[in-house]
Design a protein around this motif. Sequence first.
Motif, PDB file in Angstrom:
ATOM      1  N   GLN A   1      10.975  -5.707  24.227  1.00 50.01           N
ATOM      2  CA  GLN A   1       9.553  -6.037  24.286  1.00 50.01           C
ATOM      3  C   GLN A   1       8.807  -4.994  25.105  1.00 50.01           C
ATOM      4  O   GLN A   1       9.123  -4.767  26.276  1.00 50.01           O
TER       5      GLN A   1
ATOM      6  N   GLY B   1       1.900  -3.806  23.757  1.00 47.17           N
ATOM      7  CA  GLY B   1       1.253  -3.252  22.580  1.00 47.17           C
ATOM      8  C   GLY B   1       2.143  -3.113  21.368  1.00 47.17           C
ATOM      9  O   GLY B   1       1.671  -2.778  20.280  1.00 47.17           O
ATOM     10  N   LEU B   2       3.427  -3.371  21.547  1.00 44.23           N
ATOM     11  CA  LEU B   2       4.381  -3.230  20.435  1.00 44.23           C
ATOM     12  C   LEU B   2       5.042  -4.551  20.071  1.00 44.23           C
ATOM     13  O   LEU B   2       5.763  -4.622  19.063  1.00 44.23           O
ATOM     14  N   GLY B   3       4.871  -5.555  20.872  1.00 41.71           N
ATOM     15  CA  GLY B   3       5.510  -6.831  20.601  1.00 41.71           C
ATOM     16  C   GLY B   3       7.008  -6.755  20.819  1.00 41.71           C
ATOM     17  O   GLY B   3       7.500  -5.959  21.624  1.00 41.71           O
ATOM     18  N   LEU B   4       7.735  -7.588  20.097  1.00 38.54           N
ATOM     19  CA  LEU B   4       9.192  -7.593  20.168  1.00 38.54           C
ATOM     20  C   LEU B   4       9.741  -6.847  18.964  1.00 38.54           C
ATOM     21  O   LEU B   4       9.332  -7.104  17.826  1.00 38.54           O
TER      22      LEU B   4
ATOM     23  N   LEU C   1      13.404  -5.658  17.021  1.00 37.69           N
ATOM     24  CA  LEU C   1      14.811  -6.003  16.922  1.00 37.69           C
ATOM     25  C   LEU C   1      15.682  -4.770  17.096  1.00 37.69           C
ATOM     26  O   LEU C   1      15.530  -3.775  16.381  1.00 37.69           O
TER      27      LEU C   1
END
Lengths: 116, 114
Positions: B37, B40-43, B45
């Motif tokens: 995380q 500005g990029l979130g999560l 995988l």
Amino acid sequence: AQTVTQSQPEMSVQEAETVTLSCTYDTSESDYYLFWYKQPPSRQMILVIRQEAYKQQNATENRFSVNFQKAAKSFSLKISDSQLGDAAMYFCAYRSAAGSARQLTFGSGTQLTVLP
Amino acid sequence: DVKVTQSSRYLVKRTGEKVFLECVQDMDHENMFWYRQDPGLGLRLIYFSYDVKMKEKGDIPEGYSVSREKKERFSLILESASTNQTSMYLCASIQAGVGTDTQYFGPGTRLTVL
């Protein structure tokens, strides 16, 4: 590949008012699930609400509801009667209904501030 | 209740060190995931596993490896930590299959690489 877009990095709302967080997604699939997660300062991800794409009825969980527009690929979250405890980062997420891996694709998040 | 635990809440390491992030779940879930995380990029995988000793690359596997020797435990390994791996790392698990049940997340490990 699927993508999820949250165009509002930050939002604020007055306590007891209503706020709507936006989410759009891109997919070629017809069957999928959509989720809203909340991440408070404790960092624990909490599921807020979920929607199955084949269901036309919008999901509702107490003060939280969604506006799911499948054709427009839009999945917004409405929080009614906002409370101080609603302040958090909110993530929209997509999951394909195909396959058993069940991984999520997340948007970039919206930081919600609740003003007293 | 499902419980997903991560070995550390905060971790500080030096560039070039080998780093292990451990995740344990207590609900006999087949599938486990590691996300990164960033603001500005979130999560995003990194890797996931759908069975013991089985793994699949996610969207950003470069610089990472994983290990799953037991069903309940999924480890993320940074072979040679670099400053651009400073981030929050979240582990999650879910039962294999279909349906609307959701992933359960651990509390996250905030890793700083100096």
